[in-house]
Design a protein around this motif. Sequence first.
Motif, mmCIF file in Angstrom:
data_model
loop_
_atom_site.group_PDB
_atom_site.id
_atom_site.type_symbol
_atom_site.label_atom_id
_atom_site.label_comp_id
_atom_site.label_asym_id
_atom_site.label_seq_id
_atom_site.Cartn_x
_atom_site.Cartn_y
_atom_site.Cartn_z
ATOM 1 N N TRP A 189 61.687 47.981 119.345
ATOM 2 C CA TRP A 189 60.261 47.730 119.120
ATOM 3 C C TRP A 189 59.683 46.813 120.198
ATOM 4 C CZ3 TRP A 189 57.579 50.880 116.272
ATOM 5 C CH2 TRP A 189 58.222 51.612 115.275
ATOM 6 N N GLN A 190 60.477 45.875 120.689
ATOM 7 C CA GLN A 190 60.009 45.014 121.778
ATOM 8 C C GLN A 190 59.726 45.842 123.031
ATOM 9 O OE1 GLN A 190 63.267 42.294 122.075
ATOM 10 N NE2 GLN A 190 62.444 40.866 120.545
ATOM 11 N N GLN A 191 60.583 46.821 123.298
ATOM 12 C CA GLN A 191 60.401 47.673 124.474
ATOM 13 C C GLN A 191 59.165 48.562 124.353
ATOM 14 O OE1 GLN A 191 62.266 47.110 127.245
ATOM 15 N NE2 GLN A 191 62.906 45.460 125.869
ATOM 16 N N LEU A 192 58.678 48.751 123.137
ATOM 17 C CA LEU A 192 57.453 49.523 122.909
ATOM 18 C C LEU A 192 56.212 48.631 122.951
ATOM 19 C CD1 LEU A 192 58.747 51.852 120.067
ATOM 20 C CD2 LEU A 192 58.298 52.481 122.443
ATOM 21 N N ASN A 193 56.424 47.377 123.378
ATOM 22 C CA ASN A 193 55.339 46.393 123.505
ATOM 23 C C ASN A 193 54.611 46.113 122.194
ATOM 24 O OD1 ASN A 193 55.723 45.869 126.283
ATOM 25 N ND2 ASN A 193 54.682 47.788 126.773
ATOM 26 N N ILE A 194 55.354 46.105 121.102
ATOM 27 C CA ILE A 194 54.798 45.719 119.810
ATOM 28 C C ILE A 194 54.839 44.197 119.728
ATOM 29 C CG2 ILE A 194 55.094 45.905 117.298
ATOM 30 C CD1 ILE A 194 54.333 48.568 118.670
ATOM 31 N N ALA A 195 53.751 43.596 119.272
ATOM 32 C CA ALA A 195 53.693 42.134 119.144
ATOM 33 C C ALA A 195 54.811 41.662 118.222
ATOM 34 C CB ALA A 195 52.334 41.716 118.590
ATOM 35 N N ALA A 196 55.450 40.563 118.599
ATOM 36 C CA ALA A 196 56.619 40.055 117.863
ATOM 37 C C ALA A 196 56.343 39.854 116.379
ATOM 38 C CB ALA A 196 57.097 38.750 118.497
ATOM 39 N N VAL A 197 55.141 39.466 116.041
ATOM 40 C CA VAL A 197 54.811 39.212 114.639
ATOM 41 C C VAL A 197 54.855 40.498 113.798
ATOM 42 C CG1 VAL A 197 52.297 39.435 114.925
ATOM 43 C CG2 VAL A 197 53.223 37.943 113.133
ATOM 44 N N TYR A 198 54.627 41.641 114.430
ATOM 45 C CA TYR A 198 54.610 42.922 113.712
ATOM 46 C C TYR A 198 55.962 43.634 113.678
ATOM 47 C CZ TYR A 198 49.577 42.362 114.066
ATOM 48 O OH TYR A 198 48.296 41.878 113.985
ATOM 49 N N LEU A 231 64.238 61.062 118.507
ATOM 50 C CA LEU A 231 64.804 59.714 118.438
ATOM 51 C C LEU A 231 65.856 59.502 119.521
ATOM 52 C CD1 LEU A 231 65.107 59.348 114.567
ATOM 53 C CD2 LEU A 231 63.602 58.035 116.075
ATOM 54 N N PHE A 232 66.640 60.539 119.795
ATOM 55 C CA PHE A 232 67.657 60.429 120.842
ATOM 56 C C PHE A 232 67.012 60.237 122.215
ATOM 57 C CE2 PHE A 232 70.707 62.275 123.885
ATOM 58 C CZ PHE A 232 71.720 61.349 123.720
ATOM 59 N N ILE A 233 65.948 60.974 122.475
ATOM 60 C CA ILE A 233 65.233 60.815 123.751
ATOM 61 C C ILE A 233 64.667 59.399 123.865
ATOM 62 C CG2 ILE A 233 63.186 61.556 125.055
ATOM 63 C CD1 ILE A 233 63.826 64.433 124.015
ATOM 64 N N CYS A 234 64.115 58.894 122.767
ATOM 65 C CA CYS A 234 63.604 57.511 122.768
ATOM 66 C C CYS A 234 64.715 56.517 123.098
ATOM 67 C CB CYS A 234 62.984 57.158 121.421
ATOM 68 S SG CYS A 234 61.385 57.913 121.149
ATOM 69 N N VAL A 235 65.881 56.703 122.495
ATOM 70 C CA VAL A 235 67.001 55.803 122.766
ATOM 71 C C VAL A 235 67.412 55.909 124.232
ATOM 72 C CG1 VAL A 235 69.452 55.360 122.290
ATOM 73 C CG2 VAL A 235 67.854 55.692 120.405
ATOM 74 N N LEU A 236 67.452 57.114 124.762
ATOM 75 C CA LEU A 236 67.810 57.294 126.177
ATOM 76 C C LEU A 236 66.839 56.565 127.096
ATOM 77 C CD1 LEU A 236 68.870 61.036 126.508
ATOM 78 C CD2 LEU A 236 70.312 59.028 126.783
ATOM 79 N N GLN A 280 73.120 52.256 124.886
ATOM 80 C CA GLN A 280 73.614 52.577 123.539
ATOM 81 C C GLN A 280 74.480 53.835 123.500
ATOM 82 O OE1 GLN A 280 73.622 50.031 121.431
ATOM 83 N NE2 GLN A 280 72.735 51.251 119.813
ATOM 84 N N ILE A 281 74.265 54.762 124.417
ATOM 85 C CA ILE A 281 74.929 56.060 124.280
ATOM 86 C C ILE A 281 76.423 56.034 124.569
ATOM 87 C CG2 ILE A 281 72.822 57.373 124.673
ATOM 88 C CD1 ILE A 281 73.950 58.050 127.462
ATOM 89 N N TYR A 282 76.907 54.982 125.200
ATOM 90 C CA TYR A 282 78.352 54.929 125.440
ATOM 91 C C TYR A 282 79.042 53.800 124.671
ATOM 92 C CZ TYR A 282 76.982 51.467 128.970
ATOM 93 O OH TYR A 282 76.432 50.400 129.614
ATOM 94 N N GLN A 283 78.334 53.193 123.734
ATOM 95 C CA GLN A 283 78.930 52.161 122.891
ATOM 96 C C GLN A 283 79.831 52.806 121.833
ATOM 97 O OE1 GLN A 283 78.508 48.909 123.594
ATOM 98 N NE2 GLN A 283 77.211 49.547 125.309
#
Length: 135
Positions: A43-52, A90-95, A101-104
């Motif tokens: 969510w931080q990477q999507l520039n959502i304000a920390a409070v939300y 969702l997978f594309i978003c993670v990529l 994350q994909i090799y953890q």
Amino acid sequence: MNHSHLPLKKILKFSQLVIAILWIYQGLIPKLIFQVQDEHYVWQQLNIAAVYIPWMISLSGLAEIIFGSLFLFLTHKYLHWLSIISLIGLFICVLLIYPDQIYQAFNPVVMNIALGSLSLISLWCIDALQSPKPE
């Protein structure tokens, strides 16, 4: 009751149960109960304000729980196609957001392949159960 369809019905019910459990788990454990750091990072990477961010994590978890619960009560092709398309999205978003994350050890590749495969098996079962039996 058509006994020749019984194995397909069992496979379909089992697949839908596992799909429901996995979607519900993904919404409940890392999002509603623990709100793990990885969820915050996305969510931080999507520039959502920390409070939300806690609210967004909770809402996404609630959405996954509701979506997973649908598999307990509905058997429909569109539900499975929506699951497959959602998993791809969702997978594309993670990529894009969190490619490490994909090799953890525990990664979305495994979960997405499992859920997508179960939906594909369910689609095959639905098709077979809906097609007229040759005489």
